[in-house]
Design an enzyme around this catalytic site. Structure first.
Site, mmCIF file in Angstrom:
data_model
loop_
_atom_site.group_PDB
_atom_site.id
_atom_site.type_symbol
_atom_site.label_atom_id
_atom_site.label_comp_id
_atom_site.label_asym_id
_atom_site.label_seq_id
_atom_site.Cartn_x
_atom_site.Cartn_y
_atom_site.Cartn_z
ATOM 1 N N CYS A 21 -67.825 -75.588 -24.584
ATOM 2 C CA CYS A 21 -66.343 -74.146 -25.247
ATOM 3 C C CYS A 21 -65.489 -74.585 -24.829
ATOM 4 O O CYS A 21 -64.907 -75.534 -24.823
ATOM 5 C CB CYS A 21 -67.352 -73.517 -23.669
ATOM 6 S SG CYS A 21 -69.353 -73.421 -23.297
ATOM 7 N N LYS A 40 -71.932 -84.892 -44.388
ATOM 8 C CA LYS A 40 -71.563 -84.142 -44.261
ATOM 9 C C LYS A 40 -71.450 -83.068 -45.543
ATOM 10 O O LYS A 40 -71.815 -81.138 -45.172
ATOM 11 C CB LYS A 40 -70.093 -84.233 -45.941
ATOM 12 C CG LYS A 40 -68.836 -83.948 -45.675
ATOM 13 C CD LYS A 40 -68.128 -84.445 -44.392
ATOM 14 C CE LYS A 40 -68.472 -84.550 -42.770
ATOM 15 N NZ LYS A 40 -67.439 -85.532 -41.624
ATOM 16 N N LYS A 55 -67.235 -78.676 -32.159
ATOM 17 C CA LYS A 55 -67.126 -79.944 -32.625
ATOM 18 C C LYS A 55 -66.873 -80.843 -31.548
ATOM 19 O O LYS A 55 -66.898 -82.577 -32.317
ATOM 20 C CB LYS A 55 -64.884 -79.020 -32.754
ATOM 21 C CG LYS A 55 -64.113 -80.567 -33.426
ATOM 22 C CD LYS A 55 -63.914 -80.507 -34.481
ATOM 23 C CE LYS A 55 -63.209 -81.570 -34.994
ATOM 24 N NZ LYS A 55 -63.242 -82.311 -36.392
ATOM 25 N N ASN A 104 -66.226 -75.018 -18.538
ATOM 26 C CA ASN A 104 -66.607 -75.478 -19.685
ATOM 27 C C ASN A 104 -68.124 -77.136 -19.338
ATOM 28 O O ASN A 104 -67.717 -77.728 -18.295
ATOM 29 C CB ASN A 104 -65.571 -76.356 -20.563
ATOM 30 C CG ASN A 104 -65.816 -77.146 -21.935
ATOM 31 O OD1 ASN A 104 -66.761 -77.119 -22.389
ATOM 32 N ND2 ASN A 104 -65.704 -77.892 -22.332
ATOM 33 N N GLY A 105 -69.145 -76.886 -19.875
ATOM 34 C CA GLY A 105 -69.282 -78.486 -19.290
ATOM 35 C C GLY A 105 -70.822 -77.868 -19.200
ATOM 36 O O GLY A 105 -71.816 -76.623 -19.336
ATOM 37 N N GLU A 136 -72.438 -90.741 -45.164
ATOM 38 C CA GLU A 136 -71.890 -90.245 -44.604
ATOM 39 C C GLU A 136 -71.258 -88.891 -46.006
ATOM 40 O O GLU A 136 -71.577 -87.247 -45.835
ATOM 41 C CB GLU A 136 -69.895 -90.851 -44.814
ATOM 42 C CG GLU A 136 -69.230 -90.565 -44.811
ATOM 43 C CD GLU A 136 -68.807 -88.526 -43.084
ATOM 44 O OE1 GLU A 136 -69.799 -88.993 -42.453
ATOM 45 O OE2 GLU A 136 -68.333 -87.874 -43.079
ATOM 46 N N HIS A 162 -88.524 -98.321 -52.178
ATOM 47 C CA HIS A 162 -89.096 -98.816 -51.091
ATOM 48 C C HIS A 162 -89.955 -97.207 -50.180
ATOM 49 O O HIS A 162 -90.292 -97.174 -49.570
ATOM 50 C CB HIS A 162 -89.131 -99.186 -49.717
ATOM 51 C CG HIS A 162 -88.766 -100.883 -50.936
ATOM 52 N ND1 HIS A 162 -89.598 -101.709 -50.352
ATOM 53 C CD2 HIS A 162 -87.498 -101.332 -50.870
ATOM 54 C CE1 HIS A 162 -88.412 -103.046 -51.212
ATOM 55 N NE2 HIS A 162 -87.469 -102.945 -51.034
ATOM 56 N N ARG A 203 -64.603 -74.754 -31.295
ATOM 57 C CA ARG A 203 -65.502 -75.651 -29.660
ATOM 58 C C ARG A 203 -67.091 -74.905 -29.913
ATOM 59 O O ARG A 203 -67.742 -75.406 -28.485
ATOM 60 C CB ARG A 203 -64.720 -75.384 -28.538
ATOM 61 C CG ARG A 203 -63.660 -76.301 -28.769
ATOM 62 C CD ARG A 203 -62.356 -75.808 -27.537
ATOM 63 N NE ARG A 203 -63.502 -76.862 -26.434
ATOM 64 C CZ ARG A 203 -62.860 -78.506 -26.390
ATOM 65 N NH1 ARG A 203 -62.568 -79.469 -26.956
ATOM 66 N NH2 ARG A 203 -63.781 -79.290 -25.047
ATOM 67 N N GLU A 257 -74.836 -80.617 -43.279
ATOM 68 C CA GLU A 257 -73.680 -80.361 -41.761
ATOM 69 C C GLU A 257 -72.652 -78.847 -42.275
ATOM 70 O O GLU A 257 -72.950 -78.212 -41.667
ATOM 71 C CB GLU A 257 -72.718 -81.351 -41.448
ATOM 72 C CG GLU A 257 -71.298 -80.756 -40.863
ATOM 73 C CD GLU A 257 -70.554 -82.214 -40.063
ATOM 74 O OE1 GLU A 257 -69.920 -82.532 -40.725
ATOM 75 O OE2 GLU A 257 -70.478 -82.184 -38.976
ATOM 76 N N TRP A 311 -70.177 -72.222 -26.298
ATOM 77 C CA TRP A 311 -71.221 -73.348 -27.061
ATOM 78 C C TRP A 311 -72.666 -73.013 -26.436
ATOM 79 O O TRP A 311 -72.311 -73.822 -25.083
ATOM 80 C CB TRP A 311 -71.194 -73.934 -27.782
ATOM 81 C CG TRP A 311 -71.326 -75.013 -28.575
ATOM 82 C CD1 TRP A 311 -71.975 -75.168 -29.578
ATOM 83 C CD2 TRP A 311 -73.201 -76.160 -28.266
ATOM 84 N NE1 TRP A 311 -72.798 -75.421 -30.440
ATOM 85 C CE2 TRP A 311 -73.740 -76.458 -29.849
ATOM 86 C CE3 TRP A 311 -73.070 -76.846 -26.945
ATOM 87 C CZ2 TRP A 311 -74.244 -77.289 -30.190
ATOM 88 C CZ3 TRP A 311 -73.643 -77.364 -27.160
ATOM 89 C CH2 TRP A 311 -74.924 -77.906 -28.840
HETATM 90 O O1 M6R Z 1 -65.324 -86.483 -31.382
HETATM 91 P P1 M6R Z 1 -66.868 -87.759 -32.481
HETATM 92 O O2 M6R Z 1 -65.635 -88.301 -33.635
HETATM 93 O O3 M6R Z 1 -66.944 -88.153 -31.118
HETATM 94 O O4 M6R Z 1 -67.643 -86.951 -32.821
HETATM 95 C C1 M6R Z 1 -68.600 -88.192 -33.186
HETATM 96 C C2 M6R Z 1 -69.978 -86.908 -34.474
HETATM 97 O O5 M6R Z 1 -69.776 -85.268 -33.623
HETATM 98 C C3 M6R Z 1 -68.955 -86.515 -35.281
HETATM 99 O O6 M6R Z 1 -68.461 -87.062 -36.064
HETATM 100 C C4 M6R Z 1 -69.800 -85.321 -36.296
HETATM 101 O O7 M6R Z 1 -70.562 -85.943 -37.059
HETATM 102 C C5 M6R Z 1 -69.217 -84.563 -37.088
HETATM 103 N N1 M6R Z 1 -69.388 -82.970 -37.408
HETATM 104 C C6 M6R Z 1 -68.847 -85.018 -38.397
HETATM 105 O O8 M6R Z 1 -68.678 -84.384 -39.728
#
Ligand code: M6R
Length: 610
Positions: A2, A487, A605, A100-101, A483, A506, A27, A490, A74
């Site tokens: 959050c 991307k 994030k 937050n937490g 990756e 495979h 966040r 996501e 969140w």
């Molecule tokens: O802050 P961090 O690098 O530890 O975050 C890790 C992942 O949550 C982050 O890379 C996530 O996979 C991204 N949203 C990907 O774009």
């Protein structure tokens, strides 16, 4: 995950809080709220949904309050709803908190508080904090002491900010394992989850340490630890300006951040690797003797940061001839990895707050391993846990999708790999200087790739209606395939998978049908010929082939339906350029499908819970 913000000073608090919450919305954005003292009572406004809902709801509110707290949520405990939105009040309604937490012992605390006569109104773990603080105030503590005493009873991770309408001239914050930063203005003070809300007003900040509580009032800042011992505030200046935290004319933060990569890479290299091949990495706190004593490297990270680690493994092993193991951080500490003082554990985290990566580094330290972390956030929790820190210097990344922080993480890892290869005598000084020279050419080459954005957009818009994508690569192209797929799924919610091209036969090849887009990372490498055979196999089954390839590579032109061109560079450095078309592809598919790339559903994030 959050976002929390607090203000006390001469300004009207409500606009400061709302603007701050907007900048923290990345966040979490399933509900938002503010609490402001008004005539001895607290005015609390909360809304389910994004911060704009809250802004609309507060449109007619009085603007005369000079302190207040705010929150964008969140959800972790209790569904996203108005009644679970923060701030949460105590029984009197005079005192409110934002959190937050995660409070791990909230069930037990709630039972005790209910038995003591407290009445709860939400299904959250956070509400126990309001009632605990209330209990300490009722016992005679002032707000600072009440918050610190409450914090001592909480298990879990938390940043809290509290306000009491009976003393409207002060706000109090505390943190354990969740970020909280103080902004120091001229007779005005701020508290927030990160610096973005502070930048319009001040760049002077105090990073609250784990286990510290702070009281902010126009008279100044008081910091104590959870035992009540006074700590002198130690301030620092934030180099990021306000513009850096805004969109700078781009329609979305993600696109802006993709375009910032050449600048970010230059900033990452500057002062560390000079064109003559000299490396300066004093911040690692690792002498050549220390490095000579390391016999194995573990890399731990999550999501895109994990992919950065996979990319780096190829370079570390080829340049430095040292074994590298890599784990997703959530698996690492639960599988009893064999560590020793001769092991180096490298943690990678953009935010520096990812719970699993943080826990992995702590675990490594307990096993007496050496630790180095790579993070973008100065003062983040992970930066305080490790023996050495390499900052990525990418600037704030607001888009949930990691872009510039990923490429700069990879650059930091390569510098670390070169440092190792130099200290171990595994790479000649000439060869290392050649890598560094190639690396310094990358920012300009990235600009070339970015200039071809319209070509990527055209391809993306054509394939945007597809139901699923496959990404394939070999060698260092394999983590890029993972990756590219991450991307895309996501931010555009299209099913996508990344495979090692050699694994296609495979199983995954069964997914190929007429028109299925297969994106191949087909830049120059020692295994390009083998990859081209795999592309042929997919093409023979009707796949539409999109290749990321180097200029003028005839072999690829023959098998690809579409080519996204990147300039030539050394094989191991190719991820720096190849990632850009993959990021742009995901971005344009998301836009074409009407998705918001900056705020993908269900994601936050910074993932501060396991
Ligand atoms: O802050 P961090 O690098 O530890 O975050 C890790 C992942 O949550 C982050 O890379 C996530 O996979 C991204 N949203 C990907 O774009």
């Amino acid at each position: 995950m959050c976002g929390i913000v607090g203000y006390v000073g001469d300004r009207s608090a409500l606009p400061v809080l709302l603007e701050g919450l907007k900048s923290l919305e990345y966040r979490g954005y399933d509900s938002a709220g503010v609490a402001l003292p008004l005539d001895g009572c607290l005015e609390v406004v909360r809304r389910a949904g994004k911060v704009d809902e809250l802004i609309a709801a507060t449109a007619g509110s009085a603007n005369g309050q000079h302190s207040g707290i705010g929150h964008t949520r969140w959800a972790t405990c209790g569904e996203p709803s108005e009644s679970n939105a923060h701030p949460h009040r105590d029984c009197t309604g005079n005192l409110a908190i934002v959190h937050n937490g995660i409070i791990e012992n909230h069930v037990q605390l709630r039972q005790e508080l209910v038995a003591g006569g407290h009445v709860f109104h939400s299904a959250t773990d956070s509400e126990v904090v309001a009632h605990l603080v209330e209990a300490h105030v009722n016992a005679g503590a002032d707000l600072l002491d009440a918050v610190r005493l409450a914090a001592r009873e909480l298990h879990g991770s938390f940043a809290i900010v509290a306000i009491d309408a009976r003393n409207p001239g002060a706000i109090v914050g505390a943190r354990v394992d969740a970020p909280l930063v103080l902004g120091l203005g001229d007779g005005e003070y701020f508290l927030a989850s990160d610096v973005a809300p502070l930048l319009p007003y001040t760049r002077r900040v105090v990073w609250l340490a784990d286990g510290e509580a702070a009281q902010l009032s126009p008279a100044g800042v008081r910091i104590v630890d959870l035992e009540g011992v006074e700590h002198a505030p130690s301030s620092s200046e934030i180099a990021w300006d306000r513009e850096a935290a805004e969109k700078a004319g781009f329609p979305d933060f993600m696109l802006k951040e993709i375009h910032e990569q050449p600048r970010a890479l230059r900033d990452t290299l500057r002062g560390r690797a000079d064109a003559s091949g000299e490396l300066t990495l004093d911040e690692l706190a690792l002498s050549p003797e220390d490095i000579a004593g390391v016999d194995k490297i573990f890399i731990v990270a999550c999501g895109s940061s994990y992919h950065a680690g996979l990319v780096a493994k190829y370079a570390f092993e080829r340049w430095a001839r040292i074994p590298v193991e890599i784990d997703v951080a959530s698996e690492f500490r639960y599988r009893d990895p064999v560590l020793s003082p001769k092991t180096l554990v490298v943690g990678i985290s953009q935010s520096g707050e990812t719970a699993d990566t943080l826990a992995a580094i702590r675990y490594a330290r307990r096993q007496q391993a050496r630790t180095v972390v790579i993070t973008n956030v100065v003062g983040s929790s992970i930066s305080r846990e490790a023996d050495g820190v390499l900052y990525t210097h990418a600037g704030p990344e607001i888009g949930v999708a990691a872009t510039k922080t990923l490429t700069t993480q990879i650059a930091c890892l390569w510098l670390l790999g070169l440092w190792f290869s130099w200290a171990r005598g595994a790479l000649s000084p000439e060869a290392a200087a050649e890598v560094i020279a190639d690396l310094w050419r990358c920012p300009e080459q990235m600009e070339e790739v970015l200039a071809d954005d319209s070509r990527v957009r055209e391809v993306a818009e054509r394939f945007a209606p597809a139901e699923g994508f496959l990404f394939i690569g070999r060698g260092v192209g394999y983590p890029l395939a993972m990756e590219g797929a991450l991307k895309l799924k996501e931010i555009s919610y299209v099913h996508a998978e990344g495979f090692a091209a050699g694994e296609m036969k495979h199983g995954p090849i069964a997914l190929i049908d007429k028109g299925v887009p297969v994106v191949a990372i087909a830049t120059h490498s020692r295994v390009l010929g083998k990859l081209i055979s795999n592309i042929e196999e997919a093409r023979a089954r009707g796949a539409s082939i999109v290749c990321v390839a180097q200029k003028g590579d005839e072999r690829v032109l023959e098998v690809a339906g579409d080519v996204l061109v990147v300039p030539q560079t050394a094989e191991l450095l190719s991820p720096m350029l190849d990632l850009i078309p993959l990021q742009l592809l995901a971005y344009h598919v998301a836009k074409a499908r009407g998705c918001d790339p900056d705020r993908p559903r269900n994601l936050a994030k910074s993932v501060t819970v396991e």
